[in-house]
Every structure is written in C-alpha cells, then in structure tokens.
Scaffold this motif. Structure first.
Motif, mmCIF file in Angstrom:
data_model
loop_
_atom_site.group_PDB
_atom_site.id
_atom_site.type_symbol
_atom_site.label_atom_id
_atom_site.label_comp_id
_atom_site.label_asym_id
_atom_site.label_seq_id
_atom_site.Cartn_x
_atom_site.Cartn_y
_atom_site.Cartn_z
ATOM 1 N N ALA A 140 15.383 -2.134 86.912
ATOM 2 C CA ALA A 140 15.219 -1.645 88.287
ATOM 3 C C ALA A 140 13.946 -2.191 88.917
ATOM 4 O O ALA A 140 13.933 -2.563 90.097
ATOM 5 N N VAL A 141 12.879 -2.255 88.134
ATOM 6 C CA VAL A 141 11.619 -2.822 88.649
ATOM 7 C C VAL A 141 11.795 -4.310 88.927
ATOM 8 O O VAL A 141 11.365 -4.823 89.969
ATOM 9 N N GLU A 142 12.447 -5.008 88.007
ATOM 10 C CA GLU A 142 12.620 -6.461 88.144
ATOM 11 C C GLU A 142 13.419 -6.833 89.395
ATOM 12 O O GLU A 142 13.182 -7.888 89.995
ATOM 13 N N VAL A 143 14.383 -5.992 89.784
ATOM 14 C CA VAL A 143 15.223 -6.322 90.944
ATOM 15 C C VAL A 143 14.676 -5.710 92.234
ATOM 16 O O VAL A 143 15.370 -5.664 93.252
ATOM 17 N N GLY A 144 13.427 -5.235 92.185
ATOM 18 C CA GLY A 144 12.786 -4.742 93.399
ATOM 19 C C GLY A 144 13.225 -3.364 93.825
ATOM 20 O O GLY A 144 13.255 -3.065 95.030
ATOM 21 N N ALA A 145 13.553 -2.512 92.850
ATOM 22 C CA ALA A 145 13.954 -1.135 93.163
ATOM 23 C C ALA A 145 13.070 -0.147 92.398
ATOM 24 O O ALA A 145 13.555 0.603 91.541
ATOM 25 N N PRO A 146 11.751 -0.130 92.674
ATOM 26 C CA PRO A 146 10.862 0.773 91.923
ATOM 27 C C PRO A 146 11.207 2.237 92.116
ATOM 28 O O PRO A 146 10.966 3.055 91.222
ATOM 29 N N ASP A 147 11.785 2.594 93.281
ATOM 30 C CA ASP A 147 12.171 3.990 93.486
ATOM 31 C C ASP A 147 13.253 4.403 92.504
ATOM 32 O O ASP A 147 13.225 5.504 91.954
ATOM 33 N N ARG A 148 14.221 3.511 92.266
ATOM 34 C CA ARG A 148 15.259 3.822 91.279
ATOM 35 C C ARG A 148 14.662 3.907 89.871
ATOM 36 O O ARG A 148 15.116 4.703 89.047
ATOM 37 N N ALA A 149 13.645 3.107 89.585
ATOM 38 C CA ALA A 149 13.041 3.112 88.246
ATOM 39 C C ALA A 149 12.405 4.460 87.945
ATOM 40 O O ALA A 149 12.674 5.068 86.894
ATOM 41 N N TRP A 150 11.534 4.948 88.852
ATOM 42 C CA TRP A 150 10.887 6.223 88.533
ATOM 43 C C TRP A 150 11.886 7.378 88.597
ATOM 44 O O TRP A 150 11.776 8.350 87.844
ATOM 45 N N GLN A 151 12.884 7.263 89.473
ATOM 46 C CA GLN A 151 13.885 8.327 89.553
ATOM 47 C C GLN A 151 14.773 8.358 88.309
ATOM 48 O O GLN A 151 15.204 9.435 87.870
ATOM 49 N N LEU A 152 15.052 7.200 87.729
ATOM 50 C CA LEU A 152 15.763 7.176 86.446
ATOM 51 C C LEU A 152 14.940 7.875 85.368
ATOM 52 O O LEU A 152 15.472 8.603 84.528
ATOM 53 N N CYS A 153 13.619 7.648 85.378
ATOM 54 C CA CYS A 153 12.736 8.342 84.430
ATOM 55 C C CYS A 153 12.824 9.854 84.626
ATOM 56 O O CYS A 153 12.880 10.616 83.649
ATOM 57 N N GLU A 154 12.799 10.291 85.859
ATOM 58 C CA GLU A 154 12.910 11.721 86.154
ATOM 59 C C GLU A 154 14.239 12.268 85.642
ATOM 60 O O GLU A 154 14.301 13.341 85.038
ATOM 61 N N THR A 155 15.316 11.530 85.871
ATOM 62 C CA THR A 155 16.651 11.959 85.463
ATOM 63 C C THR A 155 16.786 12.055 83.953
ATOM 64 O O THR A 155 17.359 13.013 83.424
#
Length: 383
Positions: free
Chosen positions: A111-126
């Motif tokens: 997610a970070v690599e494809v420019g979606a940092p919001d999805r990255a931290w939200q995946l961590c939360e999930t």
C-alpha cells in the motif's frame, strides 16, 4: 458466490488455475508473467496493486467488525457490513483472516509502495485485534513499523497517535517494555498536542499495563484511575461504556494480584456483562479468566471452576492460545486442590503443549509437572 464458483471451475478445466488448498486456487508463475505483459498504459501494475490493496482491506474490515466493537479511526468503517452474523460468525471470520494472513501482511507494505499510505495505516488498524489476540506478534511488529511511517506520510496525526500506540503494544506483547514505553510516550505527546482525549486515555492505560508487568501494582492502579477520569470527563456519554469495561477488566485483574479480590469481583462481573453484550469473545474470555482467579483467591472454588471452564471455552472459540494455556493452568490448580492429581497433570500437559508451540519458556517447567499456578499470564490488551 455461485457465479464465482462456476468461473473458477471453468478456469480449472482450462488449466488457468490449480487447486492450492480447500476452497483456494493458485496460478502458475508463467501465467502471472503473461498477465503482466498484457497490461496497458491505462491499466498499469501500480493500479492493479492498488485495487488489490483496496479489495483485501475491504475483506479484512468486514471480518474485523465480527471480532470487535472497538472504536476505529478509519471512516471507511461507516460503510462496512459484517461478513458473518450469528452462531459461528467469529470462527468463520477467523478462518478467513488466517487463510489470507500472509497476503494481508504483505499488502501493508505494498500500500505504501503504490502511494496509498492511508490504506497502509488503516490496514494496520484493521488487523491489530486479529494479530494481537492470536499471538501473531512478529507480524504485528512488522506492519506497525510500516504503519507509523504511513501515518507520517499521510500527514494524519490522529492516525499517528494510534499507530505509535499499536506499535508500542506490539513491543509490550513480546516483553520489550522500554521500547513500548517510548512508543506510548510518543503517542501521548502527539495526542496532547492535538487535544486528542482518546489518544491520551489510551496512553495512560498502556502505561498502567507496563507498570503491572513490572510489578508496580499501585502505579498501575493509579494509571487506570487516570484513564477512567479521562473517559468520564472527556468522552461523549454514548462512547464511554466499552472503555469503562476495559478499565474494569484491567483494574479488576490488578486488584486481584494485589490481594484485593473482594474489590475486583464486582468490576470484573460488570466488564464481562458488557463484553458479552457486545459479543466480544476475546475480551469476554479474558475477563472470565480474571474472575476465576479472583474467586479462587476468595476460596470460592466451585464458582472459580465454573468461570475457569467458561474462560477456556471462550478462549478456544476466539483462538487465543496463551489465554487458553492460562485457563488450563488454573484448572490444573483447582484439580490439585480437590485432590485430583491425575486431572491436574493432564491439564498441565495440555497447557505445556500450547506454550511449547508459542515458544514460551514456562513450558519446560510445566512439562516436568511442576510450577504451581501463579496468576502470571499475558496481560489482556483488548484494544
């Protein structure tokens, strides 16, 4: 669902997919390479990976809401529908998350690599409650380091508060208390800067858990009281019940350790009622175990046995191995007190087998048949 199954059968007949496990299929590496070569400028690899991240995040959120009623920061949860309901929902959600665990862990970094940092931290939360309660601590440490960087990249300080807190809890779970404390201090600092009551309350509670692990029970109780004050004075009335149940769970457990079981029991009973109503099997199991310990301290062995068995059933259903082992140890102690040495030995062996799988050092003593129950077990986070 039936359309998908029909399509998979058709793909299998043409050898485009092959069975990998029950209900799961894979694709030959050459086919994947061929598919990549067919990408157009309008459908590049990054776009495909981004869609994959979004799909898996939606998949995980729909199962996360089955496991916990905790507060989430991601606004994407507002549209989430639980993947399963009713009897067996938790088990089905856990089966599906476990089956996709490796992919979900990898997708945080993607997610970070494809420019979606919001999805990255939200995946961590999930993923946090699923990974934390099932003792997948290596995975948790791996993704939370990425989650902190992702929240920084997204410029979201509320998310950064949560990511530092979850990263701290991962260090806490593996006994790295100094590293955990650094993360909680950072979380608290950002929360105070942004007048984030939830972040301040969480950091205060986690400091209490560290004090508990280090054996300073008075300091732990003081932190939990400070956490309770924040909840009661700064949280909206409709958002207080679950955090207060966590307060009762933690303070009740520490009161028992301090020899004050009479004060602990009412708090723990109320916490159990709340988590049962919210259908949170994980926290219900943890509280049931604490209740059994408190009742044993009060020499109420019949009730203690009932709650220990209930804890074991709940922890098994929620697939929490460390807590299962703790419940088995407690049942072994109760059997020994009743003169059933054979039953006690069987419970200890079963606990030792679980702890051996977890790599727990206590297993060696248990396998020798020694080691009376001491009440020392992983501190429930329940976040």
């Amino acid at each position: 669902m039936h359309d998908a199954e029909d399509l998979l059968r058709a793909l299998r007949r043409t050898h485009l997919v092959v069975p990998a496990a029950p209900g799961r299929y894979g694709m030959h590496a050459l086919l994947r390479q061929h598919a990549r070569s067919k990408l157009t400028s309008d459908d590049d690899a990054q776009s495909a990976l981004r869609r994959l991240v979004e799909h898996y995040h939606d998949f995980a959120m729909a199962r996360d809401v089955v496991l916990s009623k905790r507060r989430r920061l991601s606004t994407r949860y507002e549209a989430v529908v639980a993947a399963h309901r009713g009897e067996g929902a938790v088990q089905r959600a856990l089966d599906e998350l476990e089956a996709e665990r490796e992919a979900l862990i990898a997708l945080v970094g993607i997610a970070v690599e494809v420019g979606a940092p919001d999805r990255a931290w939200q995946l961590c939360e999930t993923l946090f409650p699923f990974l934390n309660d099932r003792n997948h601590f290596a995975d948790l440490l791996e993704i939370q380091e990425v989650g902190v960087r992702a929240a920084e990249a997204a410029g979201d300080e509320r998310a950064l508060v949560r990511m530092h807190s979850q990263y701290g809890s991962a260090h806490f779970a593996v006994g790295e208390y100094d590293a955990a404390e650094q993360q909680f201090d950072r979380s608290a600092e950002i929360a105070e800067r942004n007048d984030d009551a939830w972040g301040q309350q969480s950091a205060t509670e986690w400091r209490g858990l560290i004090h508990e692990r280090r054996g300073d029970l008075d300091a732990a109780l003081a932190c939990f009281e400070g956490s309770k004050e924040i909840i009661e004075t700064r949280f909206e009335p409709g958002r207080q019940r679950r955090p207060l149940a966590l307060y009762r769970m933690h303070s009740g457990r520490v009161l028992t350790r301090a020899g004050r079981a009479a004060e602990a029991v009412p708090r723990l009973r109320e916490a159990f009622e709340t988590f049962s109503e919210f259908e949170e099997a994980a926290n219900s199991g943890k509280v049931a175990l604490s209740l059994a310990e408190a009742l044993l301290q009060r020499h109420e062995q019949v009730d203690a046995s009932m709650w220990a068995r209930r804890a074991l059933d709940l922890c098994r259903a929620a697939r929490m191995p460390a807590d299962q082992a703790a419940a088995l140890e407690l049942l072994a102690e109760l059997s020994a007190r009743n003169g059933d040495e054979q039953g006690a030995a069987a419970r200890r062996r079963e606990a030792a087998e679980i702890l051996t799988v977890l790599g727990n050092r206590r297993a060696r003593a248990l396998l020798r048949g020694g080691g009376d129950f001491s009440g020392d077990r992983p501190t429930p986070g329940g976040r």
